[in-house]
Design an enzyme around this catalytic site. Structure first.
Site, short mmCIF file in Angstrom:
data_model
loop_
_atom_site.label_atom_id
_atom_site.label_comp_id
_atom_site.label_asym_id
_atom_site.label_seq_id
_atom_site.Cartn_x
_atom_site.Cartn_y
_atom_site.Cartn_z
N GLU A 94 20.71 29.73 -28.93
CA GLU A 94 20.56 31.11 -29.38
C GLU A 94 21.92 31.72 -29.68
O GLU A 94 22.09 32.43 -30.68
CB GLU A 94 19.83 31.93 -28.31
CG GLU A 94 18.40 31.49 -28.03
CD GLU A 94 18.31 30.34 -27.04
OE1 GLU A 94 17.18 29.93 -26.73
OE2 GLU A 94 19.37 29.83 -26.58
N TRP A 221 14.89 -14.45 -32.96
CA TRP A 221 14.41 -13.09 -32.84
C TRP A 221 13.02 -13.01 -33.43
O TRP A 221 12.73 -13.63 -34.46
CB TRP A 221 15.32 -12.12 -33.56
CG TRP A 221 16.71 -12.04 -33.00
CD1 TRP A 221 17.83 -12.62 -33.47
CD2 TRP A 221 17.11 -11.32 -31.84
NE1 TRP A 221 18.91 -12.33 -32.70
CE2 TRP A 221 18.49 -11.51 -31.68
CE3 TRP A 221 16.43 -10.52 -30.90
CZ2 TRP A 221 19.21 -10.95 -30.63
CZ3 TRP A 221 17.15 -9.96 -29.88
CH2 TRP A 221 18.52 -10.17 -29.75
#
Length: 616
Positions: A94, A221
Site C-alpha cells: 500500500e 530423464w
C-alpha cells in the site's frame, strides 16, 4: 466453486476487458455503468493478485499482498500506482503504491487482494491509506489469520473510507472470478490456517504408461528440459522439498532451485532406518541446508556423521508424513513440495497432507512389470474409491503435458468466523491472551512485531559515532558480524547486508559469509552478539511507542521465540533452546516497567509538593 488459475497478465483499461469479464447488464444506463464499474474492480483486484505473486522464488513463501491504486471517474478509469510485498519485513505494498501514485491518490480507490495486517505492532498500511486521502478500498479476501481478520476493514471504515469486500459487498460472476484469483495466490496461507499444516504439493514425472522409472530404477530423464525448468520454479515457491530415503539411494538428487532467484528451499529426507549413503549431494550444505527426519534412536553413528557435515537431524517417536508436517507447521512453513517415490507419496496422501498434485506426463512408454508408479498402495479396490482432483488444469510444456489439480478445494474460510478479539467483545469473560507463555516467531504471528525480522527501521551509532539507518534489527545484527574486520570482502559484505531488500536476505547473506569465510567474522563475535542484539532491540522498542505498549502489555507472561530449530535465540522444539531473544525482550520489558514506575513516582512527588505549597 471452481478455482481458476490466476491470469498471467491482466489489461488495465476497461476498453481492453475480455467479454468474459463483463457483468450482464440491463438496458438501463445505470445498470450498464454499474456493470462497467464492477468489471474494472475485478480487473484491478486480479492485477493486485498477480502483483502479489511476483516475489515467488526470490524470497521464502509468505502471505502475498498486492496493491493497485486507480482513479475512477467519468472521463477515464486508470491505474496510477502499484506495489507488492517483496518479503516479510519489507515495505507494505500500500505504501509503495501510494508513493508511486503521488498526488493522484487523493480521492482514488485502492485495490487489495488480501486484507492488510493491522495490529498494535503494525498499523502502517491502514494509516497510509487514510492519511493519503484514499476514498474507497476494495479487498479481495479477509485476512485468514484470526488475530488479524477484519481488523483492517474496521479501522478503514472507522477512518471514513468506503470498504467493499469481494463476495460480501460486491457480487457477480466477474467478481467471483476475481475472488478466485485472490484465493489461489494465498492458497498456502489459507490451507495452513484452515488445516493446521503447511500447503503440500505432490510433484512427479511419469511416462505415458504411468512409470516414474525403469525396472532397474533408472529415471534420468523422463520429462523434458522445459518441464525440469518448471520444477525449479516450483521448488523456488516452497519452504522445503521432501524426498524419501530410496530417492537418495537411487537418484542422488541435489534438489536445488537453480532458477535464478534468491530463495533456496530446505531439503528434507524422510528415512526411518537411516539406511542412507555416506556420499550424497544432499550432505553438502554449503549453499542449501538439509534436514533428515528419522525415527528416534536410528543409527546413532550415522546421525553423528550427518551432524559433522552440518546436516540437521530431527528425531520423531513415530515417523510419518503427518508428524513431519506438524513439525514444519510449528517451524513456520507455508508451502512444501513433495518429490518422493510412490511409497512415501501414498503414505502422504493417506495421512491427508497432500493438497495439490502436479503430474508431468511425458510421451514415452517404458513398460516393465516391476517398474515403479508415482503413487503406491492406497488400499483402494474399486474405481468409485479413486480420488478426484478439483480445478484440473492442463498445460503443454515442450513435448510433455502438465496435469495439475487440487485434492481438496482451496478453503475460503467462509462463513466469517469472529476473531478472538471479536469474541471477547461479545463475551467479556473470554480473554484473547490468557496464557502465561506468549510465543512469537513469524512476523505475521499475533506478536510478530517482537521478531528481529519485523519492519521497524532503527538508527544506530556506528564505530565513528555517526548514525546510520538499518531497515531492521536483523540487518544490523548480521552486518555486525563483520564490523572491525580489515578486509575488503568483509567490508563489502557489510554494505551488501545493509542494502539487502529484506531481513530474510540480510540473514541469508550474513549466514552464508559466516559459513564460507569464518575468518572474516570478528574474533569477539560469540562474546558480544547478545549485546549487539540487545542494543538493536532496545533502539527498536524505544523508537516505536506502539511496540513499547505492546511489550508492556505482556507483563507477567514469559516470552518465547518459538523457532524449533534455533536453539540459541529460540526456545527449540521441546523447550530445550536457550531462548535468548525472548529473554532479552523480558529484560527490556523490566527496564521499561521500571522507567514507567520511576516516572509515575516523580509525577506523584511533584503533585504532593504542589499540594504542600498550597497549604496555609
Amino acid at each position: 466453486m471452481v478455482y481458476a488459475a490466476v491470469a498471467v497478465a491482466v489489461a488495465l483499461g476497461p476498453s481492453n476487458l475480455p467479454s468474459s469479464l463483463i457483468c450482464r447488464a440491463s438496458s438501463s444506463s445505470s445498470s450498464s455503468s454499474s456493470s462497467s464499474s464492477l468489471a474494472f474492480d475485478a480487473t484491478c483486484i486480479k492485477r493486485a493478485a498477480h502483483l502479489a505473486d511476483k516475489s515467488a522464488g526470490f524470497t521464502a513463501p509468505h502471505p502475498n499482498f498486492g496493491c493497485v491504486i486507480a482513479t475512477v471517474g467519468a472521463e477515464e478509469d486508470r491505474v496510477v500506482g502499484e506495489g507488492y510485498l517483496y518479503a516479510q519485513g519489507t515495505t507494505p505494498p500500500e505504501v509503495q503504491a501510494l508513493q508511486a501514485s503521488g498526488d493522484r491518490c487523493h480521492g482514488a480507490t485502492a485495490y487489495l487482494n488480501l486484507e492488510p495486517s493491522h495490529c498494535l505492532g503494525d498499523q502502517t498500511a491502514v494509516s497510509a491509506l487514510i492519511q493519503a486521502g484514499i476514498s474507497r478500498v476494495v479487498i479481495g479476501i479477509r485476512h485468514p489469520l484470526h488475530h488479524l481478520r477484519g481488523k483492517a476493514i474496521r479501522a478503514l471504515r472507522s477512518g471514513g473510507l468506503l470498504v467493499d469486500v469481494l463476495g460480501e459487498d460486491l457480487q457477480c460472476q466477474t467478481i467471483e472470478e476475481a475472488l478466485e484469483s485472490c484465493l489461489l495466490v494465498n492458497a498456502p496461507l489459507l490451507y495452513r490456517t484452515a488445516c493446521g499444516v503447511p500447503f503440500s504439493v505432490l510433484k512427479y514425472a511419469m511416462t505415458l504408461d504411468g512409470k516414474i522409472a525403469a525396472s532397474s530404477g533408472h529415471a534420468s530423464w523422463i520429462s523434458s528440459k522445459k518441464s525440469r525448468t518448471r520444477v525449479f520454479e516450483l521448488r523456488g515457491r516452497s519452504d522445503a522439498v521432501i524426498v524419501g530415503g530410496n530417492t537418495v539411494r537411487q537418484d542422488n538428487p541435489r534438489l536445488t532451485a537453480r532458477h535464478g532467484g534468491g530463495h533456496f528451499p530446505q531439503r528434507i529426507v524422510m528415512s526411518t532406518s537411516l539406511d542412507l549413503p555416506e556420499t550424497a549431494y544432499l550432505w553438502d550444505v554449503s549453499e542449501v541446508p538439509t534436514m533428515v527426519a528419522t525415527q528416534r534412536g536410528a543409527r546413532r553413528s550415522f546421525q553423528k556423521f550427518l551432524a559433522s557435515k552440518g546436516v540437521e537431524v530431527v528425531e520423531f517417536e513415530i515417523l510419518n508424513p503427518k508428524v513431519v508436517m506438524d513439525y514444519l507447521y510449528d517451524r513456520g512453513c507455508l508451502s512444501i513440495l513433495w518429490e518422493c517415490g510412490g511409497t512415501l507419496a501414498a503414505s502422504a496422501i493417506s495421512h491427508g497432507v497432500i493438497h495439490k498434485v502436479h503430474a508431468f506426463v511425458a510421451p514415452k512408454i517404458i513398460g516393465g512389470k516391476n517398474a515403479p508408479s508415482p503413487v503406491g498402495e492406497l488400499g483402494m479396490v474399486e474405481m468409485s474409491q479413486a480420488l478426484e482432483l478439483n480445478d484440473v488444469h492442463y498445460e503443454q510444456i515442450g513435448p510433455d503435458m502438465l496435469v495439475s489439480g487440487f485434492l481438496h478445494p482451496v478453503p475460503d474460510l467462509a462463513p466469517v468466523i469472529p476473531s478472538i478479539d471479536e469474541t471477547s467483545v461479545i463475551d467479556p469473560t473470554v480473554s484473547p491472551y490468557e496464557a502465561s507463555i506468549i510465543f512469537f516467531y513469524k512476523t505475521w504471528d499475533p506478536y510478530g512485531a517482537f521478531s528481529n525480522f519485523s519492519l521497524h527501521p532503527i538508527q544506530m551509532a556506528g564505530e565513528n559515532g555517526d548514525f546510520s539507518t538499518w531497515q531492521s534489527v536483523e540487518h544490523y545484527y548480521q552486518a555486525h558480524k563483520f564490523v572491525r574486520v580489515d578486509d575488503p570482502v568483509g567490508i563489502n559484505c557489510i554494505e551488501d547486508i545493509k542494502n539487502a531488500k529484506s531481513p530474510e536476505e540480510a540473514a541469508r547473506l550474513g549466514r552464508k559469509m559466516q559459513r564460507q569465510c569464518p575468518d572474516l567474522v570478528r574474533s569477539d563475535w560469540e562474546s558480544i552478539k547478545i549485546n549487539v542484539m540487545y542494543r538493536a532491540l532496545k533502539c527498536k522498542f524505544s523508537t516505536y511507542p506502539d511496540l513499547t505498549a505492546m511489550l508492556l502489555s505482556t507483563a507477567g507472561s514469559v516470552l518465547v521465540e518459538a523457532s524449533p530449530h534455533d536453539l540459541f535465540w529460540g526456545g527449540g522444539r521441546d523447550g530445550e533452546g536457550l531462548n535468548y531473544l525472548g529473554r532479552l525482550l523480558m529484560q527490556l520489558r523490566s527496564e521499561f516497567l521500571a522507567d514507567s514506575s520511576s516516572e509515575a513516582n516523580e509525577a506523584t512527588c511533584g503533585l504532593e509538593e504542589n499540594e504542600v505549597q498550597k497549604l496555609p
